[in-house]
Enzyme design. Structure first.
Site, PDB file in Angstrom:
ATOM      1  N   HIS A 158      13.162  62.577  29.868  1.00 40.28           N
ATOM      2  CA  HIS A 158      13.646  62.289  31.227  1.00 40.28           C
ATOM      3  C   HIS A 158      15.156  62.133  31.351  1.00 40.28           C
ATOM      4  CE1 HIS A 158      13.432  57.588  30.834  1.00 40.28           C
ATOM      5  NE2 HIS A 158      13.763  58.151  29.689  1.00 40.28           N
ATOM      6  N   HIS A 159      15.903  62.254  30.257  1.00 33.02           N
ATOM      7  CA  HIS A 159      17.368  62.210  30.355  1.00 33.02           C
ATOM      8  C   HIS A 159      17.982  63.604  30.462  1.00 33.02           C
ATOM      9  CE1 HIS A 159      17.263  57.988  29.687  1.00 33.02           C
ATOM     10  NE2 HIS A 159      16.831  58.069  28.445  1.00 33.02           N
ATOM     11  N   CYS A 160      17.184  64.638  30.337  1.00 32.69           N
ATOM     12  CA  CYS A 160      17.704  66.006  30.389  1.00 32.69           C
ATOM     13  C   CYS A 160      17.506  66.584  31.785  1.00 32.69           C
ATOM     14  CB  CYS A 160      16.991  66.885  29.363  1.00 32.69           C
ATOM     15  SG  CYS A 160      17.679  68.550  29.237  1.00 32.69           S
ATOM     16  N   GLN A 201      16.475  54.406  32.568  1.00 32.34           N
ATOM     17  CA  GLN A 201      16.530  55.166  33.820  1.00 32.34           C
ATOM     18  C   GLN A 201      16.321  56.653  33.542  1.00 32.34           C
ATOM     19  OE1 GLN A 201      20.394  55.131  35.580  1.00 32.34           O
ATOM     20  NE2 GLN A 201      19.847  56.571  37.194  1.00 32.34           N
ATOM     21  N   ASN A 203      17.430  59.576  34.420  1.00 35.39           N
ATOM     22  CA  ASN A 203      18.517  60.235  35.147  1.00 35.39           C
ATOM     23  C   ASN A 203      18.436  61.756  35.145  1.00 35.39           C
ATOM     24  OD1 ASN A 203      19.150  60.027  32.332  1.00 35.39           O
ATOM     25  ND2 ASN A 203      21.275  60.536  32.788  1.00 35.39           N
TER      26      ASN A 203
END
Length: 343
Positions: A158-160, A201, A203
């Site tokens: 979920h950070h990519c 988070q 992001n």
């Protein structure tokens, strides 16, 4: 969303039919909609031990599930590796080119020594397993439409986002999953909710789906740890910023409130559940204090809320940096089955 969908190409009808035939054949053979491949594991000649992440977490969960539920390899769905063309459905050409440089991959994986490793070895030992896990997320999304639920024993990067990686996440599997569902299932999936309960988070998907009305993001995360991305935060429609060492009681109350609020505002056709276990007490990166029982109850709340409404749920494992994570995830999946939520 426009920059994503401009790169989405419809697959040939024949190839799509082959996928569905294989799924129907497998379903009649008694498979569960749990996705796993032995190619998920990162094998880096021992260098993977320099990373806090359990590089074989999916393998450990697979083994535990087989023992506890009396399953075998034939009980699981197995993805095929994503191709460059499939990755281009989301990722920019420049970003994919950047992964040819070991220094860039080392920054994403946060393992500095990788910068000195030949890139061909990084492609084979690190990026290839990540492509398999991302493919597993896409397959799990398709399976959830048929079964009402599916679990990928990996993924949740979920950070990519489409144009950059980070936080151990080299490919945007959540964005890939969502865009492909919108394109391939336009009559069944028009609105998707992301429930991101990883300690960090999300992001990446937040940047990809900024101002996209068809994607609703619920994100509960520790506001005092990575990535603190204030630009991406504007995409969250139901946010809970947790403090360090948050415990079960407050966490679960906030989750119940957020689930009810989100459903009052938005009724999805599919839920993408990013179920990170880095919320566990003692996790070196999440810095929260949720017990194993709290994680099991969290997962039960998410599944029971949406399954009761007939809304499919696809669960991705995301972060979790304790050796105990594999056992907690296994116990949670077994509990979901005992509760009748994995029918």
């Amino acid at each position: 969303m426009k920059r994503l969908t401009e790169r989405v190409h419809h697959e040939e009808q024949e190839s799509e039919e082959v996928v569905w035939v294989k799924r129907e054949d497998a379903r009649s053979a008694g498979k569960l909609p749990i996705v796993f491949s032995r190619n998920y594991a990162v094998r880096f000649g021992g260098l993977e031990r320099l990373h806090p992440f359990d590089a074989a977490k999916g393998k450990h969960i697979h083994k535990l599930l087989c023992a506890q539920l009396q399953l075998d390899d034939g009980s699981f769905y197995e993805p095929t590796e994503l191709t460059k063309d499939q990755l281009r459905r989301i990722h920019t050409r420049d970003y994919l080119k950047s992964l040819r440089w070991s220094m860039n991959v080392a920054c994403i994986a946060e393992v500095p020594v990788m910068a000195f490793v030949p890139n061909r070895y990084i492609q084979r030992s690190y990026l290839r397993p990540m492509r398999f896990q991302a493919a597993g997320s896409i397959l799990a999304g398709k399976l959830a439409l048929d079964y009402g639920w599916a679990i990928n024993l990996g993924g949740g990067f979920h950070h990519c986002c489409s144009y950059r990686g980070g936080g151990f996440c080299p490919y945007a599997d959540i964005s890939l999953l969502i865009v492909r569902l919108f394109e391939q299932e336009p009559f069944r999936v028009r609105r998707i909710m992301i429930v991101d309960l990883d300690a960090h988070q999300g992001n990446g998907h937040e940047r990809d789906f900024n101002n996209v009305a068809a994607v609703y993001i619920l994100d509960m995360y520790n506001a005092f740890v990575y990535p603190r991305d204030h630009v991406a935060k504007e995409s969250i429609r139901c946010a809970v910023e947790l403090r360090n060492y948050t415990e079960d009681g407050f966490y679960l109350r906030q989750l119940k409130r957020c689930l009810m609020q989100s459903l009052a505002e938005f009724r999805p056709d599919m839920v993408v559940y990013n179920a990170g276990t880095d919320v566990l007490e003692g996790d070196p990166l999440g810095n929260l204090a949720i017990s194993a029982e709290g994680v099991i109850e969290r997962d039960r709340l998410v599944f029971s809320t949406f399954r009761a409404l007939g809304i499919p749920v696809v669960m991705l494992l995301s972060g979790g940096y304790l050796k105990a994570s594999a056992g907690v995830i296994t116990d949670s999946i077994v509990n979901l089955r005992l509760q009748g939520l994995l029918k």
